[in-house]
Design a protein around this motif. Structure first.
Motif, PDB file in Angstrom:
ATOM      1  N   GLY A  27      -4.274   5.359  -1.039  1.00  0.00           N
ATOM      2  CA  GLY A  27      -3.320   5.025  -2.019  1.00  0.00           C
ATOM      3  C   GLY A  27      -3.186   3.532  -2.198  1.00  0.00           C
ATOM      4  N   THR A  28      -4.053   2.755  -1.569  1.00  0.00           N
ATOM      5  CA  THR A  28      -3.974   1.253  -1.681  1.00  0.00           C
ATOM      6  C   THR A  28      -4.300   0.857  -3.065  1.00  0.00           C
ATOM      7  N   ALA A  29      -5.030   1.525  -3.742  1.00  0.00           N
ATOM      8  CA  ALA A  29      -5.388   1.231  -4.970  1.00  0.00           C
ATOM      9  C   ALA A  29      -4.222   1.358  -5.978  1.00  0.00           C
ATOM     10  N   ARG A  30      -3.296   2.159  -5.697  1.00  0.00           N
ATOM     11  CA  ARG A  30      -1.965   2.372  -6.773  1.00  0.00           C
ATOM     12  C   ARG A  30      -1.119   1.445  -6.406  1.00  0.00           C
ATOM     13  N   THR A  31      -0.999   0.854  -5.125  1.00  0.00           N
ATOM     14  CA  THR A  31       0.030   0.076  -4.315  1.00  0.00           C
ATOM     15  C   THR A  31      -0.307  -1.474  -4.344  1.00  0.00           C
ATOM     16  N   ASP A  32      -1.396  -1.786  -4.461  1.00  0.00           N
ATOM     17  CA  ASP A  32      -1.819  -3.266  -4.201  1.00  0.00           C
ATOM     18  C   ASP A  32      -2.749  -3.762  -5.571  1.00  0.00           C
ATOM     19  N   PRO A  33      -1.855  -4.484  -6.191  1.00  0.00           N
ATOM     20  CA  PRO A  33      -2.437  -5.058  -7.567  1.00  0.00           C
ATOM     21  C   PRO A  33      -3.838  -5.806  -7.200  1.00  0.00           C
ATOM     22  N   ALA A  34      -4.229  -6.353  -5.970  1.00  0.00           N
ATOM     23  CA  ALA A  34      -5.527  -6.957  -5.883  1.00  0.00           C
ATOM     24  C   ALA A  34      -6.644  -6.122  -5.681  1.00  0.00           C
ATOM     25  N   TRP A  35      -6.159  -4.862  -5.529  1.00  0.00           N
ATOM     26  CA  TRP A  35      -7.371  -3.932  -4.938  1.00  0.00           C
ATOM     27  C   TRP A  35      -8.312  -3.701  -6.203  1.00  0.00           C
ATOM     28  N   ALA A  36      -7.786  -3.430  -7.641  1.00  0.00           N
ATOM     29  CA  ALA A  36      -8.922  -3.100  -8.557  1.00  0.00           C
ATOM     30  C   ALA A  36      -9.957  -4.528  -8.509  1.00  0.00           C
ATOM     31  N   PRO A  37      -9.239  -5.947  -8.763  1.00  0.00           N
ATOM     32  CA  PRO A  37     -10.274  -6.970  -8.670  1.00  0.00           C
ATOM     33  C   PRO A  37     -11.316  -7.013  -7.438  1.00  0.00           C
ATOM     34  N   LEU A  38     -10.569  -6.501  -6.208  1.00  0.00           N
ATOM     35  CA  LEU A  38     -11.540  -6.675  -5.155  1.00  0.00           C
ATOM     36  C   LEU A  38     -12.592  -5.494  -5.298  1.00  0.00           C
TER      37      LEU A  38
END
Length: 154
Positions: free
Chosen positions: A96-107
């Motif tokens: 679920g981190t991908a949906r809640t943390d905006p930094a996940w996609a660039p990471l």
């Protein structure tokens, strides 16, 4: 993989290379999803990368890395560390981190770059070296480990 390497004549390495090819294709799809701003597709691609990478990593870490660590301990430690870093980012697609943390996609995109570099290290360095280091029994162990990975995720 270098044209002069006989790695593809070794079934255990040929399987790992085939998986690397699949990971590169999935990474390209993931990058395209990121460029489009399509988070759902990026998450899906990362989940599919995890599906391929899970059993692949087991074969490497249980079968290939131990005998290679005797000859190249620092290099194997780096590869293991990269596995952990890649897995940690990919976990965000499932937890679920991908949906809640905006930094996940660039990471995730940074992780894809790391994954590509990791693949090159293995195919240009580790796999050719393994041909010289591993015994027939160790190659048989890789085959046995791969056969057991079909149970992972079941």
């Amino acid at each position: 993989m270098s044209d002069y390497c006989w790695c593809t004549a070794t079934p255990a390495i040929e399987d790992l290379i085939r998986e690397h090819d699949e990971l590169v294709e999935l990474s390209a799809e993931a990058r395209e999803a990121f460029r489009r701003g399509d988070l759902d597709s990026l998450i899906d691609c990362c989940a599919r990368i995890s599906t391929v990478l899970g059993p692949h990593t087991v074969v490497e870490e249980r079968g290939l890395f131990p005998p290679m660590a005797t000859e190249f301990p620092e290099k194997i430690a780096i590869l293991r560390g990269e596995h952990r870093r890649i897995e940690a980012v990919l976990a965000g697609a499932a937890d679920g981190t991908a949906r809640t943390d905006p930094a996940w996609a660039p990471l995730a995109v940074e992780m894809l770059t790391l994954l590509r570099r990791h693949i090159v290290k293995e195919q240009e360095g580790l796999f050719p070296a393994a041909l010289a280091v591993l015994s027939n029994e160790q190659w048989d162990m890789l085959t046995a480990i791969r056969a057991g990975t079909s149970l992972i995720g079941s």
